[in-house]
Design an enzyme around this catalytic site. Structure first.
Site, short mmCIF file in Angstrom:
data_model
loop_
_atom_site.label_atom_id
_atom_site.label_comp_id
_atom_site.label_asym_id
_atom_site.label_seq_id
_atom_site.Cartn_x
_atom_site.Cartn_y
_atom_site.Cartn_z
N TYR A 25 0.72 -1.30 -0.11
CA TYR A 25 0.04 -0.05 -0.07
C TYR A 25 0.92 1.34 -0.09
O TYR A 25 2.04 1.37 0.61
CB TYR A 25 -0.94 0.00 1.18
CG TYR A 25 -1.98 -1.03 1.21
CD1 TYR A 25 -2.97 -1.14 0.31
CD2 TYR A 25 -1.69 -2.29 2.05
CE1 TYR A 25 -4.02 -2.33 0.34
CE2 TYR A 25 -2.51 -3.42 2.02
CZ TYR A 25 -3.66 -3.38 1.15
OH TYR A 25 -4.39 -4.36 1.04
N GLU A 26 0.28 2.22 -0.77
CA GLU A 26 1.27 3.70 -0.72
C GLU A 26 0.47 4.64 0.19
O GLU A 26 1.35 5.58 0.68
CB GLU A 26 0.98 4.04 -2.07
CG GLU A 26 1.75 3.20 -3.15
CD GLU A 26 3.29 3.24 -2.75
OE1 GLU A 26 3.90 4.25 -2.29
OE2 GLU A 26 3.88 2.31 -2.97
N SER A 27 -0.80 4.26 0.60
CA SER A 27 -1.61 5.47 1.41
C SER A 27 -2.08 4.51 2.72
O SER A 27 -2.70 3.42 2.65
CB SER A 27 -2.59 6.23 0.53
OG SER A 27 -1.87 6.66 -0.58
#
Length: 306
Positions: free
Chosen positions: A25-27
């Site tokens: 995940y990036e966020s």
């Protein structure tokens, strides 16, 4: 810290390492109470976990149904716990409610507030007058005293309710009469309880329920699980829901919010949801099911590669 994944096919449990989530995940969208802190104390080393994510240039946001504090004071709370955050990362239910009313309820001119400075300051920031939060905090009334409605401000055309540690009969009666006379009625959240010092105490939903019961009017929820909070995050920041993870401790708000927004979710058991309740929800065909669950977000000795 072991992370457990729920299999769509058989709801079986698989071990996952927190580092795998960091890679996937990036966020990361965090609830606050019960996830990051319990009252004025941090939950384990949660602040260090968040700090590691930020150091990895992950996008980190804080989406709380708490409405007591303005975002500036919530930022101070993080700072006191050792974490520097920007106001642009903070999304309280009070801020979300004020933005919602400003954008969608353009005829609202004045709001009666069940709550605190967190709500009144956010309403003021968008140019909406309010009354009630502090002005009526010490008012007393009973059935033999008819002063509640004697000076009802008829310019108030909206009631917004959240957690109120000064909630009293006068406020309940005042809000009830306004709604009876046609004022719009919204709530920041319907959370029944919140963690405080290892205990569960009544949250905003208890105050909202009293007004709803007295008026027979149900207040739309503007905080979680309403999707509007994510709409604000996406408007302000360049992030992709497909690579975003919602982390919370409550099934009916945090995890339901994630599902409403098509986000993967991580339920932590460090707050209001005991494992027995999670297991019952998993077993229920209609139950709310997170993508992952864990005891907490403490990373312990796990090394997050930098």
């Amino acid at each position: 810290q072991n992370i457990f994944s729920l299999s769509e096919s058989n709801m079986g449990v698989d071990h996952k390492n927190f580092s795998e989530l960091v890679a996937k995940y990036e966020s990361f969208i965090f609830d606050c109470d019960g996830v990051l802190f319990d009252g004025v104390k941090a939950v384990g080393n949660s602040m260090q976990t968040v700090e590691k994510l930020m150091r990895l240039n992950k996008k980190v946001f804080f989406l709380t149904n708490g409405s007591k504090y303005p975002r500036s004071k919530l930022g101070d709370k993080f700072k006191n716990l050792g974490l520097e955050v920007q106001q642009s990362q903070l999304y309280t239910s009070a801020y979300i409610a004020a933005e919602y009313i400003k954008r969608t309820q353009t005829d609202v001119t004045k709001v009666y507030v069940i709550g605190h400075e967190g709500i009144t300051s956010e309403l003021s920031a968008v140019g909406i007058d309010s009354v009630g939060a502090e002005e009526h905090a010490g008012m007393k009334s009973d059935f033999g005293n008819t002063n509640v409605g004697d000076n009802l401000d008829t310019s108030i055309n909206c009631v917004l309710a959240g957690i109120d540690f000064n909630f009293n009969y006068y406020k309940l009666a005042y809000a009830t009469m306004l709604v009876q006379k046609g004022a719009k009625f919204f709530c920041t959240n319907r959370d029944a309880t919140v963690t405080n010092g290892g205990k569960l105490i009544p949250a905003g939903g208890a105050m909202v329920a009293a007004i709803e019961f007295a008026t027979g009017v149900t207040a739309p929820v503007l905080g979680k699980p309403n999707k509007f909070g994510l709409e604000l995050i996406l408007e302000d920041h360049n992030c992709d829901p497909a690579t975003s993870l919602m982390i919370g401790d409550r099934l009916d708000t945090d995890i339901q919010f994630g599902q409403n927004c098509n986000l993967d979710t991580l339920l932590v058991l460090s707050g209001v949801t005991p494992k027995e309740k999670l297991e019952a929800s998993i077993a229920d065909p209609e139950g709310i099911k997170p993508t992952y669950y864990s005891d907490s977000i403490n990373t312990g000795e796990i090394v997050i590669e930098e």
